[in-house]
Design an enzyme around this catalytic site. Structure first.
Site, PDB file in Angstrom:
ATOM      1  CD  GLU A 235      49.768  83.181 -35.140  1.00 15.80           C
ATOM      2  OE1 GLU A 235      49.015  83.219 -34.155  1.00 15.80           O
ATOM      3  OE2 GLU A 235      49.549  82.458 -36.146  1.00 15.80           O
ATOM      4  CE  LYS A 290      44.493  85.654 -33.722  1.00 17.15           C
ATOM      5  NZ  LYS A 290      45.001  84.263 -33.666  1.00 17.15           N
ATOM      6  CB  CYS A 342      46.554  83.221 -37.675  1.00 23.59           C
ATOM      7  SG  CYS A 342      46.350  81.473 -38.137  1.00 23.59           S
TER       8      CYS A 342
END
Length: 407
Positions: A235, A290, A342
């Site tokens: 990330e 995301k 994540c």
């Protein structure tokens, strides 16, 4: 004096229960794992919780909040808000203390048992990392909801039944055993996930950027030289808005004729920013933004007026990230991989509409929180979701070890 002793006893028992509840997590942190010991201690935690009083449960939740989530406060160091760390930890502890207190609102063992099951659906501000089923990830028991119900029922029988009838607790427990034999599919790909440890205090410094970019570019070149099919970088591996950096985009597009590249970076569309994964393949680019944002880390989960005020006071007026409406799948050598960044990899939303997708690429930056138990908790959560949905997870991380999890 009697009152003080009672409070001391309550706190002592709550500490014991919270340690039982957290034992599997901390055993793994100290590189120890025994599925039989974990099973016994986790069952003991469930038994103790449904038999505890309101006061004990308040302190139990208080200590569990600290033991599981003290590390959440560490990120405030990088916003020059270190002075808030004790208040953040106290706030987290109080939130979970109140949640556990409400589990014993009616001082009824059946209500407490039901509330313990409901706990896995209680997510303060959208933060869902306290999953009671997680206690059984490293155990002989299944992590499925129905198995958790059977475990609670078993502990109820042990608590309520008299004398030799207690032995009946073994009956539902037998049906809660993990009897599923998962069949994971190995991909016919040579995947490179290099170990990267860039400290968070250096990651976004202007004078460190060229060094970090050069490291990533060098890793990609090395992967090509060693005939890898895919390289996965963590990330925000490139600490910049990648879609606005033409020179770097051209470099990655050119390299993608020889290797597939997955890398994390920011993505800007108009005046909006996304935390994104970039997939370079055969001189083409696709971007996955995301879907699930970190509460208070990437977006403030409060009404806009309050969120803007918090951003102004604590984050120097920075705006929240925007999120995509649905998850993205990347096609790599005719194999579909669900993309996750994540925190969102530990959310059911990312596992919706999987279809035939049996693999997930997860990229993370754990440098925000290390050293702490956060990487261990994240790994246990990924094991939980891998088992729950039958998905093999490839996890590329900055700040802690990479790994592959098979269901």
């Amino acid at each position: 004096m009697k009152s003080k002793q009672s409070i001391f006893t309550s706190i002592s028992l709550a500490l014991l229960i919270s340690f039982l509840f957290s034992s599997s997590l901390y055993f793994e942190y100290f590189s120890y794992s025994n599925i039989y010991l974990n099973s016994f201690l986790s069952l003991s935690a469930i038994f103790a919780i449904i038999n505890a009083s309101k006061r004990i449960l308040f302190f139990t939740g208080f200590f569990i909040g600290i033991l599981w989530f003290y590390w959440l406060s560490f990120s405030f160091v990088y916003y020059d808000l270190s002075y808030l760390i004790p208040l953040i930890i106290l706030g987290i502890a109080l939130v979970y203390g109140i949640i556990f207190y409400l589990m014993a609102l009616f001082e009824n063992i059946y209500f407490k048992a039901f509330s313990l099951f409901v706990l896995s659906f209680v997510h303060p501000f959208g933060f869902n990392w306290l999953q009671p089923e997680l206690l059984f990830v490293n155990s002989i028991f299944s992590i499925q909801k129905e198995a958790f119900v059977l475990i609670i029922l078993s502990m109820l029988i042990l608590s309520v039944f008299k004398k030799y009838y207690k032995v009946l607790f073994l009956f539902p427990l037998c049906f809660a055993l993990d009897q599923k034999v998962a069949l994971s599919q190995d991909v016919n790909l040579k995947i490179f996930m290099p170990e990267i440890n860039i400290k968070q205090e250096n990651k976004w410094k202007q004078d460190k950027r060229s060094e970090i970019v050069a490291l990533n570019n060098r890793l990609i070149t090395n992967a090509i030289e060693h005939d890898y099919d895919l390289i996965v970088l963590p990330e925000t591996a490139y600490p910049l808005v990648l879609n606005k950096n033409e020179e770097l985009l051209n470099f990655l597009l050119e390299k993608s004729s020889k290797i597939d590249i997955i890398v994390g970076a920011l993505n800007q569309e108009d005046n909006n920013y996304y935390n994104s994964s970039y997939h370079f393949s055969k001189n083409k680019l696709s971007i996955a933004n995301k879907v699930v944002l970190v509460p208070f880390g990437e977006a403030v989960p409060l009404p806009e007026v309050i969120a803007n005020y918090i951003n102004d006071i604590f984050y120097e007026g920075a705006q929240d990230f925007l999120k995509a409406s649905k998850a993205t799948d990347f096609n790599i050598n005719a194999i579909s991989f669900r993309n996750a960044i994540c925190y969102e990899a530990t959310n059911d939303i990312l596992f919706e509409n999987l279809g035939n997708v049996k693999h997930m690429l997860v990229i993370s930056n754990n440098a925000w929180f290390t050293p702490s138990i956060e990487p261990i908790l994240q790994k246990q959560l990924l094991r939980y979701y891998s088992k729950k949905y039958g998905v093999t997870i490839y996890h590329s991380v900055n700040g802690s070890p990479n790994y592959i999890i098979k269901p």
